[in-house]
Design an enzyme around this catalytic site. Structure first.
Site, PDB file in Angstrom:
ATOM      1  N   PRO A   1       0.820  -1.222   0.000  1.00  0.00           N
ATOM      2  CA  PRO A   1       0.000   0.000   0.000  1.00  0.00           C
ATOM      3  C   PRO A   1       0.846   1.261   0.000  1.00  0.00           C
ATOM      4  CG  PRO A   1      -0.027  -1.062   2.151  1.00  0.00           C
ATOM      5  CD  PRO A   1       0.674  -2.006   1.239  1.00  0.00           C
TER       6      PRO A   1
ATOM      7  N   VAL B   1       4.314   2.999   2.648  1.00  0.00           N
ATOM      8  CA  VAL B   1       5.059   2.040   3.467  1.00  0.00           C
ATOM      9  C   VAL B   1       6.571   2.162   3.239  1.00  0.00           C
ATOM     10  CG1 VAL B   1       3.196   0.377   3.674  1.00  0.00           C
ATOM     11  CG2 VAL B   1       4.747   0.231   1.724  1.00  0.00           C
ATOM     12  N   GLY B   2       7.007   3.056   2.354  1.00  0.00           N
ATOM     13  CA  GLY B   2       8.443   3.315   2.187  1.00  0.00           C
ATOM     14  C   GLY B   2       9.091   2.577   1.039  1.00  0.00           C
TER      15      GLY B   2
ATOM     16  N   SER C   1     -13.243 -13.267  -0.163  1.00  0.00           N
ATOM     17  CA  SER C   1     -12.948 -13.746   1.196  1.00  0.00           C
ATOM     18  C   SER C   1     -14.007 -13.391   2.234  1.00  0.00           C
ATOM     19  CB  SER C   1     -11.590 -13.189   1.642  1.00  0.00           C
ATOM     20  OG  SER C   1     -11.615 -11.790   1.654  1.00  0.00           O
TER      21      SER C   1
ATOM     22  N   LYS D   1      -4.521  -8.319   6.570  1.00  0.00           N
ATOM     23  CA  LYS D   1      -5.792  -8.470   7.300  1.00  0.00           C
ATOM     24  C   LYS D   1      -5.548  -8.565   8.811  1.00  0.00           C
ATOM     25  CE  LYS D   1      -8.173 -10.631   3.414  1.00  0.00           C
ATOM     26  NZ  LYS D   1      -8.776 -11.840   2.861  1.00  0.00           N
TER      27      LYS D   1
END
Length: 778
Positions: free
Chosen positions: A360, A363-364, A682, A725
């Site tokens: 995502p 996050v670097g 899911s 998740k």
């Protein structure tokens, strides 16, 4: 005795005069300087007698005191015509050769050496064969004289008048530019016919050599004349250009480009192409439109790095230190880079891996690529591929187009200046295609280790080696990357950060960075740990830290205003002050329900921005058995809801309800936040649990989250994105998550700090889910 040769007589005790680098033929008159003591004594002895002396040539002219083995056996008997003593003590004599002679015996005297010799005189008579040989030799001699320009007309006329065959051959021999050993060979031929024949062959060979030499000289002269002409014309061109105001002119530019091409270290084939294009550029008028096109092309070829390479810093400990300094967490990525360095150190050469950092935003991923470049001591270049729709953006445009230029890959290599940079392909999942081509297909060659050593750009046209480049791609969503392109990359997933990791990142990186950018010193702003935690919990909800950095920037701006206005000299941010600065809490930490609810189940979802929790609500109302789905659900999620409902209908006996129950009630399934598109496979067990809870009126435990797909027979299928998740479940305050049994292998990927705070329940059947999730069991 040989034909054409007569032995006149044998003479004894003739004084010997050794000659160095000199040979005398019969009938030849020559001045000789004599300085050696024994030679002077031999001359004096000759002058006391009949002035005859024997002239023998040394085989090695460097020998100072020659003995018998140092002299040729055949020499010339000569008369000393004149002798003059020079001021330096040397004697200058004039000698005339009389005849050939062969040494029979040497007699070493105290002052000089004398010899017994056999004198050979040539037969003066001529037969037809001899006459023919003489005419042929004269013809060759005249041709040779004409080619060489070293023999005068008077010499040729004097040779024509000679009738004796022997003297004829000797005079010609004396005028030929032969080495001493070659002249000695002629002197040693006593047979006149053989001597004439030998001279004919030598002159024929010499003529061929002279003709070839003349041809070479002519070519050299023509080349020199052409070079001089070009130089003259160039100088004229320079003068004209200077008069017109163009100081250096095109010639200076061409010379500079030529030098750069030679020093660029291109492959030989590319260098030839560059020089050929440069020659075209030099000849085309500057006003021509093609002139600028060719110049730009040559400039690109000369500027690109072909052989310039930085030395890798193969220090694993140093690399680990850099990666840990700049990034908290991300252990999997760091480990992969350290593995690459370790193998490179052992092999001393390794093709650059092609890594794709997927995760995502925030996050670097991009900053991690910079750290990798720093740890390797390599140049870093970044190319953003977001929104690229044209294949030419990657491969470049053909030179025939107006404004053509190379693609982003070649442009990036030029910017890097080396053949082995760390090359970041940012947002590789954001490329799209249209009528102008598919840029992702063009990337296949760039990212294929088997092909990219001969990458072909439409503009450059010549193959370019990308095999030493360390390519790092970044992506938010792997599903939008075409399969063949994804197959060429090593995918490393960055799920996001835990709460504790975010806290360390904020304290060690984000807040100090923002303080520096806002001109704040450490003594002017202090953010307490409790405030950092509140900032993470109540003001951001994300997998990365980009929003956290923005909030840190806001705190710094507020603190700067307080300090500049004079209210305080030092600002300490606590939880209470955080509310004053940023306003009321935007998010509720711990999204889990405060009490058990009927018909509301917490599902775990994976999105492009990380993991998230979904509240699935089910409502039953009297009706005709209709199923209503709301919440902007995708096709996959709608199918999951229908499958879940079919499975629940198969449980009528176990649920203790009548078969006609579903025909008499309408079922409404809703996923809140209807404006947000939701899709994925899911949510099956979550819908089953919510539906069963609504039917049986049994509450669902509030601390439980769940993820997994369900089949019509109630089997629970594995899912993806378990790490993301799990992070979202932890952020929401859940303590237990139900996952498919087949996902047990993925638990190790979850950070240890999260694993310790979550309880994982593995299930293979939906009934097990109901037993765990429903308050009171199933």
């Amino acid at each position: 005795m040989e034909v054409n040769t007569r032995v006149k007589k044998i003479e004894k005790n003739i004084p010997l005069l050794p000659l160095r680098g000199l040979l005398v033929f019969p009938s030849m008159v020559l001045h000789i300087d004599v300085g050696r003591e024994r030679s002077v004594a031999a001359l004096e002895q000759a002058m006391l007698g009949d002035s005859k002396i024997f002239l023998a040539t040394q085989q090695d002219m460097r020998v100072e005191s020659p003995e018998r083995n140092d002299l040729y056996e055949v020499g010339a008997v000569a008369n000393v015509k004149q002798m003059l003593k020079l001021p330096n003590g040397t004697l200058r004599i004039l000698v005339e050769g009389i005849a050939r002679a062969k040494v029979l015996d040497y007699k070493e005297g105290e002052k000089y050496t004398s010899v017994d010799i056999e004198i050979h005189e040539d037969d003066p008579t001529k037969d037809a064969e001899t006459e023919a040989l003489m005419r042929t030799l004269l013809s060759y001699f005249e041709k040779y004289a004409k080619i060489s320009n070293k023999i005068t007309t008077e010499t040729i006329e004097s040779v024509v008048d000679i009738e004796e065959p022997g003297r004829f051959s000797d005079v010609i021999s004396s005028h030929l530019p032969l080495k001493v050993a070659e002249k000695q060979e002629i002197l040693s031929i006593f047979n006149v016919k053989k001597r004439l024949d030998y001279l004919i062959i030598r002159l024929h060979d010499e003529q061929e050599v002279m003709a070839l030499e003349k041809k070479i000289n002519t070519k050299v002269k023509q080349a020199m004349e052409r070079t001089q002409k070009e130089y003259f014309l160039r100088e004229q061109m320079k003068a004209i250009q200077q008069e017109l105001g163009d100081r250096d002119g095109k010639s200076g530019e061409v010379a500079e480009l030529r030098k750069r091409i030679e020093e660029a270290g291109m492959p030989e084939a590319t260098r030839k192409v560059a020089l050929k294009e440069l020659d075209r550029y030099e000849k085309i008028p500057a006003a021509s439109a093609e002139s600028g096109v060719i110049r730009n092309y040559v400039e690109w070829l000369a500027t690109l790095p072909w052989s310039e390479k930085t030395e890798d810093r193969l220090d694993v400990a140093y690399a680990e230190e850099i990666l840990n300094r700049d990034h908290d967490g991300l252990e999997k990525v760091k480990e992969r880079i350290l593995e690459y360095l370790s193998v490179r150190q052992l092999m001393n050469s390794l093709r650059g891996p092609i890594i794709c950092l997927a995760g995502p935003p925030g996050v670097g991923k991009t900053s991690l690529a910079r750290s990798i470049a720093e740890s390797l001591d390599r140049k870093f270049v970044r190319v953003s591929l977001g929104g690229v729709r044209d294949e030419s953006e990657i491969r470049g445009h053909r030179r025939t187009y107006v404004g053509a230029m190379p693609g982003r890959i070649i442009q990036g290599m030029k910017k890097a200046g080396t053949t082995n940079p760390v090359f970041l392909l940012d947002e590789i999942d954001k490329m799209s295609n249209d009528f102008r081509g598919d840029p992702s297909a063009a990337m296949l060659e760039v990212l294929d280790p088997e092909q990219n050593n001969t990458f072909s750009d439409h503009y450059i046209e010549e193959p370019y080696d990308l095999s030493d480049v360390l390519f790092i791609a970044t992506a938010n969503d792997l599903s939008t990357i075409p399969g063949p392109l994804r197959d060429r990359m090593e995918i490393i997933t960055i799920a996001g950060y835990t709460e504790m990791e975010k806290k360390e990142i904020a304290k060690n990186h984000l807040i100090p960075k923002q303080m520096k950018e806002h001109g704040l010193k450490k003594s002017q702003l202090v953010v307490k740990d409790e405030a950092v935690l509140d900032l993470i919990r109540y003001y951001t909800r994300e997998a990365g830290v980009r929003g956290l950095e923005r909030q840190a920037a806001t705190i710094c701006r507020k603190a700067a205003k307080i300090i500049v206005s004079g209210e305080k000299k030092r600002v300490t941010v606590s939880s209470k002050m955080l509310v004053d600065m940023l306003g009321k809490h935007r998010f509720r930490y711990g999204q889990a329900e405060t009490e058990n609810q009927i018909g509301i189940a917490t599902g775990l979802a994976y999105t492009t921005v990380g993991g998230d929790t979904l509240q699935i609500e089910v409502s039953l109302t009297p009706g005709k058995g209709k199923l209503q789905l709301t919440g902007k659900l995708g096709d996959v999620m709608k199918e999951s809801a229908q499958t879940a409902l079919s499975y629940v209908r198969s449980l009528t006996n176990k649920l203790g309800i009548k078969p006609e129950f579903f025909d008499e009630h309408d079922l409404h399934i809703h996923v809140p936040e209807g404006a947000v598109p939701k899709d994925g496979p899911s949510a099956g067990i979550t819908i089953v649990t919510a539906v069963v809870s609504a039917i049986t009126k049994k509450p669902i435990k509030r601390e439980i989250g769940m993820t997994g797909e369900v089949t019509l027979r109630g089997r629970v299928l594995p899912i993806g994105g378990l790490k993301e998740k799990s992070l979202s479940a932890h952020r929401a305050g859940l303590t237990t998550i139900i996952i498919p049994k087949d996902n047990e292998r993925d638990i190790d990927d979850i950070p240890e700090a999260i694993r310790e705070q979550l309880s994982f329940k593995l299930v293979s059947q939906a009934e097990e889910v109901l037993q765990l999730a429903l308050d009171g069991g199933f």
